[in-house]
Design an enzyme around this catalytic site. Sequence first.
Site, PDB file in Angstrom:
ATOM      1  N   GLU A 136       0.841  -1.188   0.000  1.00 40.04           N
ATOM      2  CA  GLU A 136       0.000   0.000   0.000  1.00 40.04           C
ATOM      3  C   GLU A 136       0.884   1.249   0.000  1.00 40.04           C
ATOM      4  OE1 GLU A 136      -3.950   1.923   2.135  1.00 40.04           O
ATOM      5  OE2 GLU A 136      -2.559   0.806   3.348  1.00 40.04           O
ATOM      6  N   GLU A 306      -5.829  -2.230  12.640  1.00 41.39           N
ATOM      7  CA  GLU A 306      -5.558  -3.094  11.479  1.00 41.39           C
ATOM      8  C   GLU A 306      -6.639  -4.150  11.313  1.00 41.39           C
ATOM      9  OE1 GLU A 306      -3.527  -1.777   9.645  1.00 41.39           O
ATOM     10  OE2 GLU A 306      -2.500  -0.531  11.123  1.00 41.39           O
ATOM     11  N   HIS A 309      -9.663  -2.890   9.564  1.00 43.71           N
ATOM     12  CA  HIS A 309      -9.494  -2.868   8.107  1.00 43.71           C
ATOM     13  C   HIS A 309      -9.869  -4.202   7.458  1.00 43.71           C
ATOM     14  CE1 HIS A 309      -7.708   1.008   7.408  1.00 43.71           C
ATOM     15  NE2 HIS A 309      -6.578   0.772   8.050  1.00 43.71           N
TER      16      HIS A 309
HETATM   17  N1  BES Z   1      -2.957   1.232   5.895  1.00 40.82           N
HETATM   18  C1  BES Z   1      -2.098   1.768   6.884  1.00 40.82           C
HETATM   19  C2  BES Z   1      -0.638   1.556   6.599  1.00 40.82           C
HETATM   20  C3  BES Z   1      -0.041   2.512   5.621  1.00 40.82           C
HETATM   21  C4  BES Z   1       0.261   3.790   6.000  1.00 40.82           C
HETATM   22  C5  BES Z   1       0.253   2.121   4.341  1.00 40.82           C
HETATM   23  C6  BES Z   1       0.824   4.667   5.104  1.00 40.82           C
HETATM   24  C7  BES Z   1       0.804   2.985   3.440  1.00 40.82           C
HETATM   25  C8  BES Z   1       1.100   4.261   3.816  1.00 40.82           C
HETATM   26  C9  BES Z   1      -2.391   1.164   8.254  1.00 40.82           C
HETATM   27  O1  BES Z   1      -3.669   0.673   8.415  1.00 40.82           O
HETATM   28  C10 BES Z   1      -2.254   2.266   9.251  1.00 40.82           C
HETATM   29  O2  BES Z   1      -3.061   3.136   9.228  1.00 40.82           O
HETATM   30  N2  BES Z   1      -1.238   2.222  10.073  1.00 40.82           N
HETATM   31  C11 BES Z   1      -0.976   3.288  11.017  1.00 40.82           C
HETATM   32  C12 BES Z   1      -1.198   2.846  12.424  1.00 40.82           C
HETATM   33  C13 BES Z   1      -2.578   3.143  12.877  1.00 40.82           C
HETATM   34  C14 BES Z   1      -2.838   2.624  14.251  1.00 40.82           C
HETATM   35  C15 BES Z   1      -2.906   4.613  12.867  1.00 40.82           C
HETATM   36  C16 BES Z   1       0.456   3.713  10.841  1.00 40.82           C
HETATM   37  O3  BES Z   1       1.149   3.061  10.076  1.00 40.82           O
HETATM   38  O4  BES Z   1       0.851   4.700  11.415  1.00 40.82           O
HETATM   39 ZN    ZN Z   2      -5.104   2.100   8.655  1.00 42.69          ZN
END
Ligand code: BES
Ligand code: ZN
EC number: 3.4.11.-
Length: 872
Positions: A136, A306, A309
Amino acid sequence: MDQFKGQARLPKFASPKRYDIRLKPDLTTCTFAGSVAIDLDIVENTNFIVLNAADLSINSACVSYASSSKVLQPVKVELVEADEILVLEFAETLPIGIGVLDIVFDGVLNDKMKGFYKSTYEINGEKKNMAVTQFEPADARRCFPCWDEPACKATFKITLEVPAELVALSNMPVIEEKVNGDLKTVSYQETPIMSTYLVAIVVGLFDYVEDHTSDGVKVRVYCQVGKTKQGNFALHVAVKTLELFKGYFAVPYALPKLDMIAIPDFAAGAMENYGLVTYRETALLYDDQHSAAANKQRVATVVAHELAHQWFGNLVTMEWWTHLWLNEGFATWVSYLATDSLFPDWKIWTQFLDECMEGLRLDGLAESHPIEVEINHASEIDEIFDAISYRKGASVIRMLQSYLGAESFQRSLASYIKKHAYSNAKTEDLWAALEEGSGEPVNKLMNSWTRQQGYPVVSVKFKDQKLEFEQSQFLSSGAPGDGQWIVPITLCCCSYNAHKSFLLQTKSETQDVNELLGSCQVESGSSWIKVNVEQTGFYRVKYDEELRARLGYAIEKKYLTETDRFGILDDSFAICMARQQSLTSLLTLMGAYREELEYIVLSNLINISSKVGRIAADATPDLKDDINQFFINLLQFSAEKLGWDPKQGESHLDAMLRGEVLTALARLRHDLTLDEASRRFHAFLEDRNTPLLPPDIRTAAYVAVMQRVTTSNRSDYDSLLQVYRETDLSQEKTRILGSMASCPDPNIILESLNFLLTSEVRSQDAVFGLAVSKEGRETAWAWLKDKWDHITKTWGSGFLLTRFVSMIVSPFASFEKAKEVEEFFASRTKPAIARTLKQSIERVHINANWVQSIQKETKLGEAVKELAFRKY
Ligand code: BES
Ligand code: ZN
């Protein structure tokens, strides 16, 4: 074939239905060989097939048709790197119908933490590589050629050829493993229909702990060999959360297993790959001895996010990146719901205010963007994983939920999930489901929040038993904006039982509150009116002077909940920064919080103090010490109550608060705090398990000792580096990195910044070391300029690069500096940092204006003296 270049999205000649992927990673040479057979539905007459690919070398490609045993070879194969597309041109028009596209390719296991990449770990002192994917938003194309858009859903049949002794994981369970000498061929069950960005593969040496949900989903947490104990907490959270979400969304988890795995090199915090969720170590592992309460909470909320999602994102996916917020805003909101249900005593919803506040901060910039944002190129997507998509997104969902009511909201969500399962949705699809379920005009209401950037400040005036409400766009710069919103207003008078709500649909409106006031008369000194009750709305409130004074009184008397106390403070701070309220009056309000003990309120008070302290140092250097003293006074009450040692049976929030209060006192260079921290730090150096330095106060101690480090008195710094080198716990390493740059000595700062670029710091962690002290600001900027080429080479292809810009540039507070920054970046900007750079420069302008207005405050000196020397 030029017609395909420079386009945001792929042409729709053909759509993929099924991918049969084979990959053979070589962990020694860090390369991989692959092939893919894609079942295609060719729907238009065309001579071209256009799909995504990047950083791959294509060895062969052809299209075959089972029905006619026809095999077509392309006459031209071009990989257009700028657009990350692979264009295959055929001499004849491709027959409409189902064909199979076969491609054979090679690639490199890169060190950029995206696509198919290598991460490193040590086992028995030996360095090893693992292979990991992070796709992603748009990097599946770096692993195999594909239609790399969220709406191009297909099934995936994956087969890996890997060294026989390694663990090889993918989205689905293994169906067959065949060992052949040193290698084994592992094949996995075919996935349900899903988007490319959720495909995942991990190959390396791991152990795991395992459990299962009440309906038989097998859940595992994979860790490095010997660390499985650290996986138990996340495992517990995951099992409970899967069960909870099954009920909440009224659809079971769609896959037979869920694996979660800690990856030592990981750019984001975690990634929700379907059935194989990858995490930073800090977001998955919890160590009883050395992790802090804040670390525990982080693990729980990240896991919950997660897993949310797995429904919101994986089962129902946004149609295009414009709707990314549907994924991220929603997962953020619902992670609080899950965490609250698992750990009610954490009062996690009060901490939701941090999300809302960060959303408001970013969205107060002219350089913000609407929640639904246009995306014209893949390189622009990374930057929108920001506080608008996550935090404003989550906040407007919360605002809507509290307007519609929890039950109706949940019912409509369940029907949205059911309707769009295994498919895609846009923002308006969610609104349609909620509108149908509630009978309220959700679409109209919410468009004003998701299609225009910014938010309103609602001015409230009390006149003749009536309240006048007027909305205007809030901008941190203080400039007028022309946005208008449909604002769900809530208010209460003198008691939480006397409340009222209405939709403010026009610029201004007057409300009769006579009845509400009842016996409580605003004329009498003790009455108060609070608007945006419990801070569920995404807007700010500006009270007239009289109402403001009464709220100050209500705060001191503890009539208000902690969320409302938080809101009043935060709005006041923002309005002050926008130069619509004096610093004198903000400081006076802050004084009303001197007996505050609630985590969320104090934590924001500390945050605001540190920002005000910095700006005051620029604006009025001669008042700096008095302001410092005032902030120290503000924290005395809580510091005494909490002490240094954990109390038996104390709450999670007190454990977190102790760390934050002591860290703040350390940053304020409060002598007694520095002395005590030093004593405890030295005991810790003697014995890493000393009860004198439990994990919750380690950051405080590290920051404290760094305050007295200088080039000629650096032994504590060296000791801290030694602790860094010895520990294999990532949370400990990041605590230390975050503390080092708080030193006031610019030479030490320079040294610690340079340390970030050495091989001792994983590139995922360097950003933690960028929070430099105010004395280190110039050093950090000079360093950034000096190292920019190196920095862009290392972090240039991901969102971590934006942190270097925002963290180092935003603290400045002069127009000259803003100009200097602009000049430096004029020839160095690129799409991946363009938005962040503009936002950072805007912040510098805002600070500079604020400095000038503070300098004009005539009564500030007097007020500060009074506050600093007042005896509490
Ligand atoms: N889908 C994201 C991961 C992601 C972030 C992929 C940026 C590509 C670019 C994941 O679900 C996410 O949001 N992760 C967060 C943690 C969350 C608890 C806020 C992160 O990576 O900070
Ligand atoms: Zn996320």
